[in-house]
Design an enzyme around this catalytic site. Structure first.
Site, short mmCIF file in Angstrom:
data_model
loop_
_atom_site.label_atom_id
_atom_site.label_comp_id
_atom_site.label_asym_id
_atom_site.label_seq_id
_atom_site.Cartn_x
_atom_site.Cartn_y
_atom_site.Cartn_z
N SER A 147 13.70 3.39 5.56
CA SER A 147 12.71 3.63 4.51
C SER A 147 13.36 3.81 3.15
O SER A 147 12.70 4.15 2.18
CB SER A 147 11.87 4.87 4.86
N ASN A 171 12.29 16.54 9.40
CA ASN A 171 10.83 16.62 9.45
C ASN A 171 10.26 17.58 8.41
O ASN A 171 9.28 17.27 7.73
CB ASN A 171 10.37 17.02 10.85
N HIS A 182 -31.51 -0.13 -13.16
CA HIS A 182 -31.58 -1.47 -12.53
C HIS A 182 -31.06 -2.55 -13.48
O HIS A 182 -31.48 -3.71 -13.38
CB HIS A 182 -33.00 -1.82 -12.09
N SER A 197 -8.11 -18.36 -22.81
CA SER A 197 -8.14 -19.27 -21.67
C SER A 197 -7.14 -20.39 -21.92
O SER A 197 -6.84 -20.73 -23.06
CB SER A 197 -9.56 -19.83 -21.54
N LYS A 242 -12.43 -18.70 -25.71
CA LYS A 242 -12.53 -17.56 -24.79
C LYS A 242 -11.73 -16.34 -25.22
O LYS A 242 -10.62 -16.45 -25.74
CB LYS A 242 -12.06 -17.99 -23.39
N ASN A 280 -11.14 -13.01 -23.06
CA ASN A 280 -11.47 -12.43 -21.76
C ASN A 280 -10.99 -10.99 -21.64
O ASN A 280 -9.90 -10.66 -22.11
CB ASN A 280 -10.84 -13.26 -20.64
N GLU A 322 -10.92 -6.29 -16.06
CA GLU A 322 -11.12 -6.95 -14.77
C GLU A 322 -10.04 -6.52 -13.77
O GLU A 322 -10.31 -6.30 -12.59
CB GLU A 322 -11.11 -8.47 -14.94
N TYR A 353 5.81 15.66 14.49
CA TYR A 353 6.22 14.46 13.75
C TYR A 353 6.27 13.22 14.64
O TYR A 353 6.71 13.28 15.80
CB TYR A 353 7.60 14.66 13.10
N GLN A 379 6.14 7.90 8.55
CA GLN A 379 6.91 7.27 7.47
C GLN A 379 6.01 6.32 6.67
O GLN A 379 6.31 6.00 5.52
CB GLN A 379 8.10 6.51 8.08
N LYS A 408 4.06 6.98 2.81
CA LYS A 408 4.56 6.96 1.44
C LYS A 408 4.15 5.76 0.60
O LYS A 408 3.71 5.92 -0.55
CB LYS A 408 6.08 7.07 1.45
#
Ligand code: ARG
Length: 459
Positions: free
Chosen positions: A23, A110, A156, A277, A283, A285, A290, A317, A322, A325
């Site tokens: 790890s 541990n 709505h 774009s 454009k 954007n 997003e 444990y 592991q 993380k």
């Protein structure tokens, strides 16, 4: 690198299995917490006479030098080490010899890894809270600028009642204030020391858990050694708080995207936070918004990931843990990045009062206020509601709106109508007359600003 358990094993670990087991490529980011935790442990072993003063001094100096060298880049982390705990311990022994082998007395990886992760997360929760406070400040500044900007409020996604833009923005301030609360609540449970739990059953050495917890600035220590090493609730809790935080950023992103479309044109995002774009020259954007909306998905996924890892794990444990993380690190990194992009994007956006007002003026957004007008003149609300419905239908048939329908036409529906009705349904009146606590009028805005200023104080 020779494995610590080489004494027990008959042969070396298969290379692929070794890589699979390792790890170090992700837990190395906890190197500082691992070393600080070890320093507290070593100092305690010295204080309790478990290690000699000479060994303790050598261990502490060795750990300090490793920390300094890792920070400066003079020492590189060996990717062949199994994890950051093994690396630091091996490096210590390389530097100070046999004394280094006395560090791990009365400790297990541990309780060590559980401690490291808590220390790391405590620091990052503080960072995220500070970034969240910055965003709340940017939202409040923009809201101060738009206290008088009348805009439709929606239900709505249909124009519903007139509000000021400030009130809409402050709704996000309120959501983020709750995020601050959830994060600080999670931090309380993060900041408890599992050190001293050992592998699972505690230890025979006369350790002082209070001392290590205090040295590390923790608020206490875990009272059940099995729970101490098995508990990852704090990971799930933080992932959950971050998922909610991201949900809020995502909703705000969605609205920014709508608001800067040509259909709305309520706001314009600064060029520093938009893209063009590759084919359409016109454009502009809202890519950042997003992306924030999109990245919310992975933060939700990380929450589901840790819950699923923990589900069905026997105590104490297991190596499955592991897997706690990478998802957590990703949620923390993603939330921080999104907050850091959202804050200046909000601070630099310009608001288009004219488009907002035009959108508010053109519908029947003040129909509720017209009904309330009749109620003030004595009619029951349901009856007023019905009459206004008929008036709206008449306007629609005639191509008129409430402001342009003549008084005589109103009076044909009810003799309670007099010419003051036009004042009563002006957008300004609609906003300023909503004086109920928490509403859109000025005193309520002031209360919201005060509440949020208090929430971010000192952050
Ligand atoms: N790298 C391990 C983890 O992240 C450290 C703990 C290892 N403990 C053990 N008993 N194998 O969980």
């Amino acid at each position: 690198m020779e494995k610590l358990w080489a004494g027990r094993a008959a042969k070396q670990l298969d290379q692929l299995a070794d890589d699979f087991n390792s790890s170090i490529h992700f837990d190395q980011r906890m190197f500082e917490e691992d070393l600080t935790g070890s320093m507290a442990h070593a100092a305690m072993l010295g204080a309790k006479g478990i290690n000699s003063p000479e060994d303790t001094e050598a261990i502490l100096a060795g750990l300090e030098s490793i920390l300094a060298d890792l920070k400066s880049g003079a020492l590189e982390i060996d990717p062949a080490a199994e994890d950051i705990h093994m690396f630091n311990e091996a490096e210590l022994t390389r530097r100070i010899g046999d004394a280094g082998k006395r560090l791990h007395t009365a400790r297990s990886r541990n309780d060590q890894v559980a401690l490291d992760l808590r220390l790391w997360l405590r620091k990052e929760i503080a960072n995220i809270r500070a970034l969240t406070a910055e965003l709340i400040r940017a939202i409040c500044d923009k809201a101060q600028d738009s206290r008088d900007a009348i805009v439709p409020g929606y239900t709505h996604l249909q124009r519903a009642q007139p509000i000021v833009f400030a009130h809409h923005l402050l709704a996000y301030g309120m959501m983020l204030e709750r995020d601050l609360g959830r994060l600080s609540d999670a931090a309380k449970r993060v900041n408890i020391s599992p050190l001293g739990s050992g592998a699972l059953a505690g230890t025979t050495y006369p350790i002082d858990r209070e001392m290590t917890a205090k040295a590390l600035g923790m608020d206490g220590y875990t009272l059940n050694s099995i729970d101490g090493v098995s508990d990852r609730d704090f990971v799930a809790e933080t992932c959950s708080a971050l998922a909610l935080l991201m949900m809020h950023l995502s909703r705000l992103s969605e609205e920014l995207i709508l608001w800067c479309s040509w259909e709305f044109r309520y706001v314009e995002l600064d060029d520093a936070y938009t893209t063009g774009s590759s084919i359409m020259p016109q454009k502009k954007n809202a890519d950042m918004a997003e992306l924030i909306r999109g990245k919310t998905g992975r933060v939700y996924g990380n929450l589901m990931g840790i819950l699923t890892v923990l589900k069905g794990l026997p105590l104490a444990y297991n190596k499955d843990m592991q897997e706690d993380k990478e998802g957590l690190f990703d949620s923390v990194d993603t939330a921080k990045m999104c907050l850091q992009v959202m804050t200046p994007m909000i601070a630099t956006m310009t608001i288009n009062r004219e488009s907002m007002r035009n959108a508010a003026a053109k519908g029947f957004i003040n129909a509720t206020d017209l009904a309330d007008y009749l109620v003030r003149k004595g009619l029951p609300f349901r009856s007023a509601y019905k009459i206004v419905g008929q008036i709206v239908a008449e306007c629609t048939n005639k191509g008129l709106v409430l402001e342009t329908l003549p008084l005589e036409a109103y009076q044909a529906h009810s003799e309670l109508f007099t010419k003051d009705l036009f004042d009563a349904i002006s957008l300004e009146t609609c906003v300023s007359q909503r004086t109920s606590p928490g509403s859109v009028s000025a005193p309520s805005l002031d209360a919201q600003f005060a509440f949020l200023a208090n929430a971010v104080e000192g952050l």
